[in-house]
Structure formats: structure tokens, C-alpha cells
Design a protein around this motif. Structure first.
Motif, PDB file in Angstrom:
ATOM      1  N   ASN A   6       0.812  -1.213   0.000  1.00  0.00           N
ATOM      2  CA  ASN A   6       0.000   0.000   0.000  1.00  0.00           C
ATOM      3  C   ASN A   6       0.848   1.267   0.000  1.00  0.00           C
ATOM      4  OD1 ASN A   6       0.968  -0.463   2.542  1.00  0.00           O
ATOM      5  ND2 ASN A   6      -0.902   0.146   3.604  1.00  0.00           N
ATOM      6  N   GLN A   7       2.180   1.131   0.265  1.00  0.00           N
ATOM      7  CA  GLN A   7       3.059   2.289   0.210  1.00  0.00           C
ATOM      8  C   GLN A   7       3.602   2.504  -1.193  1.00  0.00           C
ATOM      9  OE1 GLN A   7       5.832   0.826   3.147  1.00  0.00           O
ATOM     10  NE2 GLN A   7       5.183   2.379   4.604  1.00  0.00           N
ATOM     11  N   PHE A   8       3.801   1.427  -1.911  1.00  0.00           N
ATOM     12  CA  PHE A   8       4.501   1.458  -3.200  1.00  0.00           C
ATOM     13  C   PHE A   8       3.874   2.408  -4.221  1.00  0.00           C
ATOM     14  CE2 PHE A   8       4.793  -0.276  -7.506  1.00  0.00           C
ATOM     15  CZ  PHE A   8       6.151  -0.149  -7.713  1.00  0.00           C
ATOM     16  N   PRO A   9       2.583   2.295  -4.550  1.00  0.00           N
ATOM     17  CA  PRO A   9       2.014   3.158  -5.597  1.00  0.00           C
ATOM     18  C   PRO A   9       2.114   4.640  -5.266  1.00  0.00           C
ATOM     19  CG  PRO A   9       0.562   1.340  -5.103  1.00  0.00           C
ATOM     20  CD  PRO A   9       1.593   1.367  -4.031  1.00  0.00           C
ATOM     21  N   TRP A  67     -10.498 -30.870  -5.019  1.00  0.00           N
ATOM     22  CA  TRP A  67      -9.635 -30.058  -4.157  1.00  0.00           C
ATOM     23  C   TRP A  67      -9.453 -28.704  -4.822  1.00  0.00           C
ATOM     24  CZ3 TRP A  67      -8.463 -32.173   0.467  1.00  0.00           C
ATOM     25  CH2 TRP A  67      -8.574 -33.557   0.594  1.00  0.00           C
ATOM     26  N   PHE A  68      -9.623 -27.639  -4.058  1.00  0.00           N
ATOM     27  CA  PHE A  68      -9.465 -26.315  -4.644  1.00  0.00           C
ATOM     28  C   PHE A  68      -8.778 -25.361  -3.673  1.00  0.00           C
ATOM     29  CE2 PHE A  68     -13.587 -25.961  -2.509  1.00  0.00           C
ATOM     30  CZ  PHE A  68     -13.521 -24.708  -1.910  1.00  0.00           C
ATOM     31  N   LYS A  69      -8.125 -24.381  -4.266  1.00  0.00           N
ATOM     32  CA  LYS A  69      -7.527 -23.282  -3.510  1.00  0.00           C
ATOM     33  C   LYS A  69      -8.135 -21.990  -4.013  1.00  0.00           C
ATOM     34  CE  LYS A  69      -3.131 -20.933  -2.514  1.00  0.00           C
ATOM     35  NZ  LYS A  69      -1.656 -20.973  -2.679  1.00  0.00           N
ATOM     36  N   ALA A  70      -8.589 -21.163  -3.101  1.00  0.00           N
ATOM     37  CA  ALA A  70      -9.127 -19.856  -3.465  1.00  0.00           C
ATOM     38  C   ALA A  70      -8.124 -18.779  -3.086  1.00  0.00           C
ATOM     39  CB  ALA A  70     -10.462 -19.613  -2.771  1.00  0.00           C
ATOM     40  N   TYR A  71      -7.816 -17.923  -4.049  1.00  0.00           N
ATOM     41  CA  TYR A  71      -6.979 -16.752  -3.802  1.00  0.00           C
ATOM     42  C   TYR A  71      -7.920 -15.556  -3.677  1.00  0.00           C
ATOM     43  CZ  TYR A  71      -3.152 -19.636  -5.723  1.00  0.00           C
ATOM     44  OH  TYR A  71      -2.236 -20.629  -5.979  1.00  0.00           O
ATOM     45  N   VAL A  72      -7.934 -14.919  -2.533  1.00  0.00           N
ATOM     46  CA  VAL A  72      -8.757 -13.727  -2.325  1.00  0.00           C
ATOM     47  C   VAL A  72      -7.795 -12.548  -2.268  1.00  0.00           C
ATOM     48  CG1 VAL A  72     -10.517 -12.626  -0.907  1.00  0.00           C
ATOM     49  CG2 VAL A  72     -10.394 -15.126  -1.017  1.00  0.00           C
ATOM     50  N   LEU A  73      -7.656 -11.848  -3.396  1.00  0.00           N
ATOM     51  CA  LEU A  73      -6.639 -10.809  -3.533  1.00  0.00           C
ATOM     52  C   LEU A  73      -7.268  -9.431  -3.675  1.00  0.00           C
ATOM     53  CD1 LEU A  73      -4.133 -12.509  -6.031  1.00  0.00           C
ATOM     54  CD2 LEU A  73      -4.336 -12.806  -3.552  1.00  0.00           C
ATOM     55  N   ASP A  74      -6.523  -8.420  -3.234  1.00  0.00           N
ATOM     56  CA  ASP A  74      -6.950  -7.042  -3.408  1.00  0.00           C
ATOM     57  C   ASP A  74      -7.069  -6.737  -4.897  1.00  0.00           C
ATOM     58  OD1 ASP A  74      -6.995  -4.116  -2.085  1.00  0.00           O
ATOM     59  OD2 ASP A  74      -5.816  -4.059  -3.930  1.00  0.00           O
ATOM     60  N   TYR A  77      -4.085  -4.122  -6.167  1.00  0.00           N
ATOM     61  CA  TYR A  77      -2.655  -4.424  -6.034  1.00  0.00           C
ATOM     62  C   TYR A  77      -2.336  -5.913  -6.057  1.00  0.00           C
ATOM     63  CZ  TYR A  77      -2.862   0.427  -4.521  1.00  0.00           C
ATOM     64  OH  TYR A  77      -3.101   1.770  -4.467  1.00  0.00           O
ATOM     65  N   PHE A  78      -3.354  -6.775  -5.979  1.00  0.00           N
ATOM     66  CA  PHE A  78      -3.218  -8.227  -6.090  1.00  0.00           C
ATOM     67  C   PHE A  78      -2.470  -8.869  -4.918  1.00  0.00           C
ATOM     68  CE2 PHE A  78      -3.373  -7.789 -10.999  1.00  0.00           C
ATOM     69  CZ  PHE A  78      -4.734  -7.557 -10.930  1.00  0.00           C
ATOM     70  N   TYR A  79      -2.276  -8.176  -3.830  1.00  0.00           N
ATOM     71  CA  TYR A  79      -1.712  -8.862  -2.669  1.00  0.00           C
ATOM     72  C   TYR A  79      -2.840  -9.523  -1.887  1.00  0.00           C
ATOM     73  CZ  TYR A  79      -2.920  -4.336  -0.489  1.00  0.00           C
ATOM     74  OH  TYR A  79      -3.568  -3.192  -0.073  1.00  0.00           O
ATOM     75  N   PRO A  80      -2.535 -10.571  -1.094  1.00  0.00           N
ATOM     76  CA  PRO A  80      -3.592 -11.270  -0.347  1.00  0.00           C
ATOM     77  C   PRO A  80      -4.380 -10.306   0.534  1.00  0.00           C
ATOM     78  CG  PRO A  80      -1.565 -12.534  -0.303  1.00  0.00           C
ATOM     79  CD  PRO A  80      -1.220 -11.209  -0.927  1.00  0.00           C
ATOM     80  N   SER A  81      -5.686 -10.385   0.432  1.00  0.00           N
ATOM     81  CA  SER A  81      -6.570  -9.446   1.131  1.00  0.00           C
ATOM     82  C   SER A  81      -7.031 -10.027   2.464  1.00  0.00           C
ATOM     83  CB  SER A  81      -7.784  -9.127   0.261  1.00  0.00           C
ATOM     84  OG  SER A  81      -8.725  -8.345   0.964  1.00  0.00           O
ATOM     85  N   GLY A  82      -7.174  -9.145   3.433  1.00  0.00           N
ATOM     86  CA  GLY A  82      -7.690  -9.554   4.736  1.00  0.00           C
ATOM     87  C   GLY A  82      -9.076  -9.017   5.004  1.00  0.00           C
ATOM     88  N   VAL A 716       1.284 -16.445  -5.675  1.00  0.00           N
ATOM     89  CA  VAL A 716       1.349 -14.993  -5.532  1.00  0.00           C
ATOM     90  C   VAL A 716       2.291 -14.680  -4.372  1.00  0.00           C
ATOM     91  CG1 VAL A 716      -0.629 -14.927  -3.942  1.00  0.00           C
ATOM     92  CG2 VAL A 716      -0.065 -12.886  -5.278  1.00  0.00           C
ATOM     93  N   ASP A 717       2.887 -13.487  -4.396  1.00  0.00           N
ATOM     94  CA  ASP A 717       3.680 -13.068  -3.243  1.00  0.00           C
ATOM     95  C   ASP A 717       2.975 -11.923  -2.532  1.00  0.00           C
ATOM     96  OD1 ASP A 717       4.179 -10.786  -4.755  1.00  0.00           O
ATOM     97  OD2 ASP A 717       6.316 -10.757  -4.305  1.00  0.00           O
ATOM     98  N   SER A 718       3.571 -11.424  -1.466  1.00  0.00           N
ATOM     99  CA  SER A 718       2.905 -10.416  -0.634  1.00  0.00           C
ATOM    100  C   SER A 718       2.778  -9.069  -1.323  1.00  0.00           C
ATOM    101  CB  SER A 718       3.669 -10.244   0.684  1.00  0.00           C
ATOM    102  OG  SER A 718       5.004  -9.831   0.431  1.00  0.00           O
ATOM    103  N   ASP A 719       3.515  -8.855  -2.418  1.00  0.00           N
ATOM    104  CA  ASP A 719       3.436  -7.590  -3.146  1.00  0.00           C
ATOM    105  C   ASP A 719       2.568  -7.672  -4.388  1.00  0.00           C
ATOM    106  OD1 ASP A 719       5.060  -6.248  -1.343  1.00  0.00           O
ATOM    107  OD2 ASP A 719       6.895  -6.822  -2.383  1.00  0.00           O
ATOM    108  N   GLY A 720       1.930  -8.818  -4.622  1.00  0.00           N
ATOM    109  CA  GLY A 720       1.013  -8.936  -5.741  1.00  0.00           C
ATOM    110  C   GLY A 720       1.626  -9.442  -7.028  1.00  0.00           C
ATOM    111  N   LEU A 721       2.865  -9.957  -6.994  1.00  0.00           N
ATOM    112  CA  LEU A 721       3.423 -10.590  -8.187  1.00  0.00           C
ATOM    113  C   LEU A 721       2.780 -11.959  -8.361  1.00  0.00           C
ATOM    114  CD1 LEU A 721       7.260  -9.827  -7.931  1.00  0.00           C
ATOM    115  CD2 LEU A 721       5.564  -8.703  -9.382  1.00  0.00           C
ATOM    116  N   LEU A 722       2.415 -12.278  -9.601  1.00  0.00           N
ATOM    117  CA  LEU A 722       1.729 -13.530  -9.905  1.00  0.00           C
ATOM    118  C   LEU A 722       2.615 -14.405 -10.779  1.00  0.00           C
ATOM    119  CD1 LEU A 722      -1.633 -11.863 -10.960  1.00  0.00           C
ATOM    120  CD2 LEU A 722      -1.176 -12.891  -8.733  1.00  0.00           C
ATOM    121  N   GLY A 723       2.397 -15.710 -10.697  1.00  0.00           N
ATOM    122  CA  GLY A 723       3.176 -16.603 -11.541  1.00  0.00           C
ATOM    123  C   GLY A 723       2.538 -17.966 -11.654  1.00  0.00           C
ATOM    124  N   ALA A 724       2.886 -18.676 -12.732  1.00  0.00           N
ATOM    125  CA  ALA A 724       2.367 -20.024 -12.959  1.00  0.00           C
ATOM    126  C   ALA A 724       3.362 -20.800 -13.804  1.00  0.00           C
ATOM    127  CB  ALA A 724       1.006 -19.966 -13.647  1.00  0.00           C
TER     128      ALA A 724
END
Length: 736
Positions: A6-9, A67-74, A77-82, A716-724
């Protein structure tokens, strides 16, 4: 310096703003700050999450676990949302649109590790797994994205299903001028797109005519899309005629006066844009703003006479769609262009198996390494599945990258979005540029106009539900207040503990994540703490999916249009000699008593029976004589609903219970076990976290299936970088 997401942008914006202003030598930053603030304040009222579902495979047999994994991202910014604590999940049969499964799951730090069981009674066909949170499913949005298509079969077919494609000669051909309009006398790019009536791309060739004379030829470059440059003349008439058709397609209208925005190109550091205006327009100050997902990253300004080239910095911008908008001196938008930037800003996930191939029941070891574009190690949250290749749904190539970076950013379905993220496709950047031109800036979700239309979120899903204590019998014109009341909260699991809930002064209280957690895998019970034969009752429906079901049909489910494979000669796989598994018919256990009985309900039933024990004296006057027994009971069997009502209790279903994925382990003794091992999913783990070196290692054992296996890893990482990434290996019988 390490920056929080949230500081980066904000810091980057200030840096780029200073860079842009100093580059053009303009004094004062009030107007540019106004640009940034006017846009960036809009998403603040529309804070949202985006959900992505990763499943263990794409094709399932009945009587299997999904079996499934849910990513709930902002969403920005795509970082994991709380923000959200509860994920509401449904499985819907596409053909009938019937919900066959709906449960609640706990969101833990932005992730869900879930599963559901496919009953044998399910019909074969396509099903949609959908997920909702209080911040991802709301009233004003017309589109909905959090879905995963699954194919369900009774028994897997070793031969591919033949997809019949009806011939569709109807072509919808549309042109898209770069920047939004064509202006007479200024060289412009005109993009085009051709699709059939089903929305599938059609590759076309044709000719541009000027006053009925051919001036240039055109051809589709990718998925029915293409483009060409020409200088339009408003005094002349233009049309396009496609090869093999007599139909004439008019091009977009040509304005006699105006400005044109043209994207020249980019490198790793800068993006170049040319702005040109007609000779009749006066010199004026113009502005060029670049924003990604509602965050302004740079604003440049300059004096436009005839032509002006802008250079916008790209370094350190996140990957994604950038909306570049040209403003005149009155701060009015006159042209817009979408460009895709920084594809290298991602997670680079490398996998290394300890062997190139395996035999039945071999142990496999997989090393995982995650880095950023500079090769620096990344701590990432990954999901990994290893499964038999025939369970891969080749008609659905959706990935975490295509979902978050394309499908959820542009309105409308995108054809084969995974193509643009596959590095083996050498033309993917050019194809992506055509997609930006033809999809249109108006369809960009974060467009300023779209943000204004959705000024604030109107939740349709509520994690916390209001309940109320009311009078059992409401009297007309009653003035007496219910007042504060206390409820005893318990579950059938004695280990979860007990506590109390107190209502407000009018009897209102909230049921939410705490109660769902307490009742995980079962139920939570709320009992009103009042005297027996109380005049109060708890008013609570408990149907958390009611509002979802009432609104989901009004939403347009956006799902990518996948590439339909070309029909090829059937090839016999060397791994097709798998054993046939005979399934037992589904067994239904029928109880003579109605209703569900867990420990807590059992206690209520026991209390009810105890209250209805009748004392008696035998013929000798002895109380409850054992030698002369008589019927001592005066009660009937009550249903669950009757018991709950009798004891003034409300039952709330908790989170769906967690289940551990079964992993076979073979050693010197068990390797010779004669029991067959037909596991087609060898490994599933939704919570792999790499260490400070960006590394993780997992081990798993092969089964008795002789096949080609596929590994799918996303994260995903804590800064919102995605990969596969994906990998393959073969499992063969010993001696083969």
C-alpha cells in the motif's frame, strides 16, 4: 528499502510525477496533482477483492473429491486481502443451472484450502464452481469473474471427447480507431476484429477501398484481429470488403478536425506516444496520464503545436493494462489508449524433478525455486497439483495470470487469454497489443467513467448476519421493549469451548465468522438464556445463500472463450493400458427417525425424554418398583426442528470441515502391497510457502497408473506478483 504494497504506488507516483514535470520543464504541479487525486479517490469508495479458484485438475469422476484453492486478492494491487473472512462456494450444473453444492469456507490470510465431494448421483456434464465474498460480489457490478469450469464424468474416457463444431459462416466485422477516433489528414492506426455468431474468432483477409478503389490489403494477425496504418480523408468514402464476401463494411467515422494519440512502442524503460493535431487547431498545453487499476503512475505535460512525442517511464510499474489518456488544456479527455506493460514483472517459478521418468510407486522429489525478474528470491504462497494427464481439461487453459491480469480487467469474454502469457508464443506481445486496440479502452474495468458508475460497493453477501430476539406473540401497538438478552453458545464439539452473546437494547445481535469457526464441520447452537416457557424467541433464518441465489442470475459471468482444438487423427497413447475401476453403487443409509442427530441435538433429546419420565407406584405401593415395572414414559419422537423450538435454540451451520489430502507412502515393505493404487491425483498442496531463498521441496509417490502426469503450480507473493508454471513426467511399468 522494502515497501509495503500500500506504500509502493503512492511513493512511486510522487517520484514519477516529479520526473515527468522536470522532464518537460513546467512550473507548478497543481494541475497534475488534480489529475492524480481525481482518479485515485474513486477506487477508495469501491474497495473490492478478486477471487481466483485453482483446482486439482480439470476433469473429475463422480465419487471423487474436488480439491481447490481460493486466492482472495486485493483488486488493485493483487496482494492477499484480509477484508473477507468467509468464502461462499457453490457448484452449479451448467445445463440445468441447478446448485448441487453450497457451503461456507474460512478465508485464512487471503487463502482458502477447500474440497467438496462429487456424489455418484451427479449427471455427467460441465459444472461451474463459483465463489463469493462480501467484497467481491456486489450489487452495482454487472460482471462476475470468480468461477472455474469443471467436467464431470462417471468414468474417465481414455479417448478424447469429440467436440462437434457447427459450421458458422456469419462474420461480425468491427473496426477500432486507435485513441478512439480517426481524424482527417493524420496518419492513424485502424484495428479490426472478426468473430462468428458464437463469439469465436474468424481469420479474415480483405481490402480497404477509397472511393471504391482498392488502396491496401489487410489480414488477420491473431485470433481474428489485425490492424493497418493509413491517412484518412474526410472528403472520401471508405469501406472494407473481405475475401470471399460481397458485403461492404464501413469504417469508423472520420472527423475533420481533432487530435490523434498514437502508441509508437516501448522498451524496458520508456513508452513512447505521439500526439498530432490538425492545422486548424491552436497551440495549447496538453497532458498525458498513465494509470493502472485506478492508480496514477505518471503524468506528463507539454505544448502541442503540430506534433509532440511523450516519453512515459515504465520502470518499476506493475504488470498489467495501462490506460493512457490525453487531456486538453481544459482537462477534458480527448483520446485514450490501452497498452500492456511490464510482462516481466511476475513470479518466475522453476521446477526440477529428481528424475526424468518414474516407474510405478516410485518416490518423486520436486524442487521449486521462485524469483523475480531480477533473479532475486521471492517468498511466495503457492498451490501445486500433480495429476494424470487425461484429467486435464484442454478446453480450459485459465491461469492465475490470465484471470487477474486480463479476464478481470476487460469487460467481455476474451478468447484464449492464456496465449498471451505463454512465452513459447513469440508473437504474444504483438497479439496483446491488438487485443488492447480491439477490446477498447471503454471496456477497461478501471476506466474513470466505469469507476464513477460504481461509486461505492453494495454488498450482496454478508459475513455477519443480523438476528433478533423477539416476543413469541407480537401484540398490536405493543410498546414494551425486548431489552438486552443473553444467549448461550455451544457446539457439538466440546473441545471448541462455550461462550455467551449479549444483544443490544432492542434484542439485535450478530452471527458471523466466530460462530462459523466454532461450528466448523458441524453446527453452532445459540440458546436463549431465559426461563422455561419463555415469551421470547430468536428470529434468524440462517439461509446465507438466499441473497446469492436471488442475484447471481442477474450477473454476467465472464469466462474466457477457450481455443477449440483442431480435429486430428486419433493417436493411440502408449499409456492407455490403465486398469478399469469398478465402482460400487451408491449406498443410501436411511434412518427411521427424522432429522439430524449430533451430540448437542442428542443432549436436547435426552433432556426432553428426561422431562417426560413419569413416576408410579406398584400394587405394593413401592415407587418405581423394579419387580412390577410399568410404562414410565410419556413422549413421542421429536424432529430436529421441534427439539430446537422446544428449547429455544437456533442452529447455525459452521464452515465446511477441513480434510487432509491422502498421500500414499511406499517403503521396502509396502512397495509389494498387492492392493491396487489407482490414485490419479498424486499430490495436492495449497499452502506451499517458499523460504527466504525462494525455495521449497516436496515429495510424493507415484501410483499404479501408467501414464503421462502433469504438474500445475501457481501462486502470488505479498506484493502482488503472480506466476504459474507446468511440468510433465512419465510413469511406466517396470521393465518398459
Amino acid at each position: 528499502m522494502n515497501l509495503k504494497p500500500n506504500q509502493f504506488p503512492k511513493l512511486l507516483y510522487l517520484f514519477l510525477l516529479f520526473w515527468a514535470l522536470s522532464f518537460y520543464g513546467q512550473n507548478g504541479a497543481n494541475d497534475t496533482e488534480q489529475f492524480a487525486e481525481s482518479l485515485q479517490k474513486l477506487p477508495k469508495n469501491n474497495i473490492a477483492d478478486l477471487v481466483y479458484l485453482q483446482t486439482s485438475k480439470g476433469i473429475y469422476e463422480t465419487e471423487e473429491d474436488v480439491w481447490f484453492k481460493a486466492y482472495v486478492l486485493d483488486a488493485q494491487y493483487f496482494y492477499p486481502s484480509g477484508r473477507s473472512k468467509t468464502l461462499f462456494v457453490q457448484l452449479i450444473e451448467d445445463q440445468t443451472d441447478q446448485v448441487v453444492w453450497e457451503k461456507k469456507y474460512e478465508i485464512e490470510s487471503g487463502f482458502v484450502n477447500g474440497h467438496l465431494f462429487l456424489k455418484n448421483a451427479l449427471a455427467e456434464g460441465i459444472y461451474t464452481l463459483v465463489a463469493y465474498t462480501s467484497h467481491s460480489f456486489e450489487g452495482t457490478a454487472k460482471e462476475f469473474y470468480a468461477a472455474k469450469k469443471l467436467e464431470v464424468q462417471k468414468t474417465i474416457r481414455t479417448k478424447p471427447t469429440v467436440v462437434s463444431i457447427e459450421k458458422d459462416s456469419m462474420v461480425h466485422f468491427t473496426t477500432f480507431p486507435e485513441g478512439g477516433k480517426l481524424v482527417s489528414g493524420i496518419e492513424s492506426t485502424l484495428a479490426f476484429k472478426a468473430v462468428n455468431s458464437k463469439g469465436l474468432p474468424v481469420n479474415v483477409s480483405g481490402t480497404l477501398f477509397e472511393n471504391d478503389f482498392p488502396v491496401l490489403s489487410l489480414n488477420s494477425a491473431h485470433a481474428g484481429m489485425g490492424g493497418f496504418d493509413f491517412i484518412p480523408d474526410s472528403t472520401k468514402k471508405y469501406h472494407i470488403q473481405l475475401l470471399g464476401s460481397d458485403k461492404k463494411y464501413d469504417i469508423s467515422a472520420i472527423e475533420t478536425s481533432g487530435k490523434v494519440l498514437h502508441y509508437i512502442g516501448s522498451n524496458n524503460e520508456l513508452a513512447y506516444f505521439k500526439v498530432t493535431q490538425t492545422d486548424d487547431l491552436k497551440e495549447e498545453k496538453v497532458y498525458l496520464r498513465l494509470q493502472i487499476r485506478g492508480v496514477v503512475y505518471s503524468i506528463a505535460k507539454g505544448i502541442l503545436k503540430k506534433e509532440l512525442v511523450f516519453k512515459l517511464p515504465l520502470k518499476d510499474l506493475p504488470q498489467g493494462i495501462a490506460e493512457v489518456t490525453l487531456f486538453n488544456q481544459n482537462l477534458e479527455p480527448v483520446a485514450e489508449r490501452l497498452v500492456y506493460v511490464n510482462q516481466e514483472q511476475k513470479l518466475f517459478i522453476k521446477t526440477e524433478l529428481n528424475q526424468t521418468g518414474y516407474t510405478l510407486r516410485d518416490k518423486a522429489s520436486l524442487k521449486i525455486k521462485v524469483t523475480d525478474s531480477n533473479g532475486q528470491p521471492i517468498v511466495a504462497h503457492l498451490g501445486l497439483s500433480v495429476f494424470d494427464g487425461i484429467y486435464q481439461n484442454k478446453l480450459d487453459a485459465k491461469t492465475i495470470e490470465s484471470h487477474y491480469l486480463l479476464s478481470t480487467q476487460l469487460k467481455g469474454a476474451i478468447y484464449n487469454p492464456a496465449y498471451y502469457f505463454n512465452e513459447q508464443n513469440k508473437d504474444r506481445k504483438q497479439a496483446l497489443n491488438l487485443l488492447m486496440l480491439t477490446q477498447g479502452w471503454r471496456n477497461y474495468v478501471w476506466n474513470e467513467t466505469n469507476l464513477k458508475e460504481q461509486s461505492s460497493i453494495q454488498p450482496l453477501v454478508f459475513e455477519d448476519w443480523k438476528a433478533k430476539v423477539r416476543f413469541e406473540k407480537m401484540k398490536k401497538n405493543i410498546t414494551e421493549s425486548v431489552g438486552r438478552k443473553t444467549m448461550f453458545v455451544a457446539t457439538s464439539n466440546e473441545k471448541t469451548g462455550k461462550y455467551f452473546i449479549v444483544t443490544d437494547s432492542i434484542g439485535v445481535f450478530t452471527i458471523g465468522a466466530k460462530e462459523f469457526k466454532k461450528g466448523e464441520g458441524s453446527y453452532t447452537y445459540l440458546q436463549l438464556n431465559t426461563a422455561e416457557n419463555s415469551k421470547y424467541r430468536i428470529d434468524f433464518s440462517g439461509n446465507f445463500f438466499e441473497k446469492i441465489n436471488a442475484n447471481r442470475k442477474s450477473k454476467n459471468l465472464i469466462y474466457s472463450i477457450e481455443k477449440i482444438p483442431e480435429k486430428k487423427p486419433e493417436v493411440v497413447s502408449p499409456f492407455a493400458d490403465r486398469e478399469t475401476i469398478t465402482k460400487l453403487k451408491e449406498v443410501a443409509i436411511i434412518s427411521k427417525k427424522k432429522g439430524f442427530r449430533d451430540k448437542y441435538i442428542g443432549k436436547l433429546d435426552s433432556l426432553y425424554r428426561l422431562d417426560h419420565v413419569v413416576d408410579y407406584r406398584c400394587i405394593n405401593g413401592i415407587l418405581n418398583c423394579k419387580n412390577h415395572p410399568e410404562p414410565r414414559f410419556n413422549y413421542r419422537d421429536l424432529t430436529e426442528e421441534e427439539l430446537l423450538d422446544m428449547f429455544n435454540v437456533v442452529m447455525v451451520e459452521g464452515y465446511y470441515g477441513k480434510k487432509v489430502f491422502y498421500e500414499a507412502i511406499y517403503d521396502e515393505v509396502t512397495i509389494t502391497d498387492s492392493s491396487p493404487d489407482y490414485r490419479n491425483t498424486l499430490f495436492w498442496k495449497s499452502d506451499i510457502i517458499t523460504d527466504i531463498n525462494g525455495e521449497a521441496t516436496v515429495d510424493f509417490f507415484c501410483s499404479d497408473i501408467n501414464s503421462l502426469f502433469i504438474g500445475n503450480i501457481e501462486g502470488v507473493d505479498s506484493d502482488g506478483l503472480l506466476g504459474a508454471n507446468t511440468f510433465e513426467f512419465k510413469v511406466k511399468k517396470r521393465g518398459n
